[in-house]
Design a protein around this motif. Structure first.
Motif, mmCIF file in Angstrom:
data_model
loop_
_atom_site.group_PDB
_atom_site.id
_atom_site.type_symbol
_atom_site.label_atom_id
_atom_site.label_comp_id
_atom_site.label_asym_id
_atom_site.label_seq_id
_atom_site.Cartn_x
_atom_site.Cartn_y
_atom_site.Cartn_z
ATOM 1 N N THR A 55 63.717 57.727 71.314
ATOM 2 C CA THR A 55 64.020 56.978 69.367
ATOM 3 C C THR A 55 65.423 56.864 69.576
ATOM 4 N N ASP A 56 65.118 56.677 68.688
ATOM 5 C CA ASP A 56 66.825 55.881 68.304
ATOM 6 C C ASP A 56 67.820 57.506 67.555
ATOM 7 N N ASN A 57 66.962 58.584 67.403
ATOM 8 C CA ASN A 57 67.472 59.982 67.077
ATOM 9 C C ASN A 57 68.064 60.666 68.029
ATOM 10 N N ASP A 105 73.913 68.720 68.790
ATOM 11 C CA ASP A 105 73.793 67.951 67.709
ATOM 12 C C ASP A 105 74.138 66.791 68.695
ATOM 13 N N LEU A 106 73.150 65.849 68.815
ATOM 14 C CA LEU A 106 73.625 64.412 69.712
ATOM 15 C C LEU A 106 74.390 63.621 68.965
ATOM 16 N N SER A 107 74.807 63.202 69.329
ATOM 17 C CA SER A 107 76.287 61.901 69.662
ATOM 18 C C SER A 107 75.162 60.623 69.675
ATOM 19 N N HIS A 108 75.740 59.624 69.347
ATOM 20 C CA HIS A 108 75.084 58.884 69.766
ATOM 21 C C HIS A 108 75.697 57.652 71.084
ATOM 22 N N GLU A 109 76.323 58.699 71.753
ATOM 23 C CA GLU A 109 76.548 58.336 73.503
ATOM 24 C C GLU A 109 75.699 59.061 73.747
ATOM 25 N N ALA A 110 75.024 60.350 73.349
ATOM 26 C CA ALA A 110 73.904 60.852 73.981
ATOM 27 C C ALA A 110 72.487 59.564 74.368
ATOM 28 N N VAL A 111 72.593 59.734 72.945
ATOM 29 C CA VAL A 111 71.072 59.085 72.715
ATOM 30 C C VAL A 111 70.965 57.803 73.707
ATOM 31 N N LEU A 112 72.186 57.528 73.700
ATOM 32 C CA LEU A 112 71.912 56.145 74.951
ATOM 33 C C LEU A 112 71.448 56.097 76.115
ATOM 34 N N TRP A 113 72.284 57.858 76.552
ATOM 35 C CA TRP A 113 72.575 58.505 78.140
ATOM 36 C C TRP A 113 70.912 58.674 77.384
ATOM 37 N N LEU A 114 69.728 59.313 76.474
ATOM 38 C CA LEU A 114 68.661 59.766 77.118
ATOM 39 C C LEU A 114 67.698 58.759 77.125
ATOM 40 N N LYS A 115 68.081 57.682 77.037
ATOM 41 C CA LYS A 115 67.674 56.340 76.379
ATOM 42 C C LYS A 115 67.051 56.100 78.267
ATOM 43 N N SER A 116 68.652 55.764 78.571
ATOM 44 C CA SER A 116 68.972 54.608 80.236
ATOM 45 C C SER A 116 68.747 56.274 81.332
ATOM 46 N N ARG A 134 65.533 67.834 90.266
ATOM 47 C CA ARG A 134 65.948 68.026 88.858
ATOM 48 C C ARG A 134 67.107 67.880 88.190
ATOM 49 N N ILE A 135 66.576 67.491 86.858
ATOM 50 C CA ILE A 135 68.424 67.828 86.505
ATOM 51 C C ILE A 135 68.260 67.881 85.159
ATOM 52 N N SER A 136 69.314 69.178 84.082
ATOM 53 C CA SER A 136 68.555 69.444 82.878
ATOM 54 C C SER A 136 69.336 68.647 81.622
ATOM 55 N N VAL A 137 68.768 68.585 81.434
ATOM 56 C CA VAL A 137 69.296 67.188 79.860
ATOM 57 C C VAL A 137 70.786 68.345 79.001
ATOM 58 N N SER A 138 70.046 69.184 78.445
ATOM 59 C CA SER A 138 70.909 70.009 78.174
ATOM 60 C C SER A 138 72.488 69.881 79.004
ATOM 61 N N SER A 139 72.548 70.565 80.334
ATOM 62 C CA SER A 139 74.212 70.642 80.380
ATOM 63 C C SER A 139 74.373 69.305 81.109
ATOM 64 N N THR A 140 73.397 67.743 81.120
ATOM 65 C CA THR A 140 73.943 67.328 81.140
ATOM 66 C C THR A 140 74.848 66.975 80.005
ATOM 67 N N LEU A 141 74.216 66.475 79.488
ATOM 68 C CA LEU A 141 75.313 66.554 77.976
ATOM 69 C C LEU A 141 76.378 66.597 78.154
ATOM 70 N N ILE A 142 76.087 67.914 78.105
ATOM 71 C CA ILE A 142 77.439 68.612 77.525
ATOM 72 C C ILE A 142 78.356 68.931 78.533
ATOM 73 N N LYS A 143 78.138 68.673 79.517
ATOM 74 C CA LYS A 143 78.705 68.635 80.879
ATOM 75 C C LYS A 143 80.232 67.321 81.157
ATOM 76 N N ASN A 144 79.105 66.272 80.259
ATOM 77 C CA ASN A 144 79.628 65.005 80.121
ATOM 78 C C ASN A 144 80.316 64.930 79.231
ATOM 79 N N SER A 145 80.534 65.625 78.041
ATOM 80 C CA SER A 145 81.190 65.421 76.331
ATOM 81 C C SER A 145 80.896 64.422 76.246
ATOM 82 N N LEU A 146 79.359 63.870 75.777
ATOM 83 C CA LEU A 146 78.267 63.121 75.034
ATOM 84 C C LEU A 146 77.605 64.477 73.718
#
Length: 240
Positions: A75-77, A117-128, A160-172
């Motif tokens: 979703t968008d959030n 605390d998901l940013s807009h960029e993090a949401v785009l990463w999740l969608k992709s 498999r990759i950790s979603v949380s770790s990847t988002l934080i490592k990539n400063s998203l």
């Protein structure tokens, strides 16, 4: 007869039969492989397909069980809509058990990465990167309609990759500022790891940290709140 054990006559009965006769099944199964599978079933009890968050027993959340499924939508959030897949899919057994699969989107579980605390960029990463993928999610807490989990998604054939770790490592995204974090040893360990990764990412000054001022002071001022006091010694040196 009173000495006879009940026999499964439907998919629901079969699930209950397996869950309530695990000890007998373990000792009567042949081969190490069968034994290991039954032990796994006993720990995760994933013979039933959950189609709503409130269907998941409280003990599953308390014991931080891991479930699996397919990410059907993001979703968008940033909420992952996951179709839960039991370890044993009864739909693959003979039609005698009368199983079926629903395609109703309302029957997908709502899952969010815990403590972020998901940013807009993090949401785009999740969608992709998460949409359409097989996912495993270790449950920490829930409200009436959302699960908060440590999510891992399939990458390649076996990885498999950790979603949380990847988002934080990539400063998203950042670690959420908690007033009352969820209880539990597993979540405490998860939170410590996320804060350590955030600390390292923030020093890079990229992504969400590019225009951030005094990131270190902000992090230190929140570290006690995020860990409910359990993280007081997180940055202290080992005196032993």
């Amino acid at each position: 007869m009173s000495g006879e054990k009940e026999k499964p006559t439907s998919s629901s009965d079969l699930s209950n039969f397996i869950d309530h006769h695990l000890q007998e099944l373990r000792w009567t199964s042949y081969g190490l492989g069968a034994f290991a599978v039954l032990i796994l079933i006993g720990k995760m009890k994933a013979t039933k397909k959950f189609i709503a968050v409130n269907q998941i027993p409280s003990e599953y959340i308390k014991n931080n069980y891991t479930l699996q499924g397919h990410v059907r939508h993001v979703t968008d959030n940033g909420t992952l809509k996951i179709e839960h897949t039991p370890i044993i899919e009864l739909k693959r057994l003979p039609s005698y058990f009368g199983t079926s699969t629903s395609t109703d989107k309302s029957q997908h579980l709502s899952v969010l990465p815990a403590g972020l605390d998901l940013s807009h960029e993090a949401v785009l990463w999740l969608k992709s990167h998460a949409s359409g993928k097989h996912a495993w999610f270790q449950m920490f807490s829930r409200d009436h309609e959302t699960l908060y989990c440590d999510i891992r998604v399939k990458q390649g054939y076996f990885g498999r990759i950790s979603v949380s770790s990847t988002l934080i490592k990539n400063s998203l995204c950042k670690v959420q500022d908690f007033k009352t974090p969820p209880d539990g040893e597993y979540f405490d360990s998860y939170l410590r790891k996320m804060i350590a990764l955030e600390h390292k990412a923030a020093k890079g000054g990229k992504g969400i940290w590019k225009d951030e001022d005094s990131w270190l002071m902000k992090m230190l001022s929140n570290v006690f709140i995020r860990g409910k006091g359990k993280l007081k010694g997180f940055f202290k040196k080992d005196k032993s």
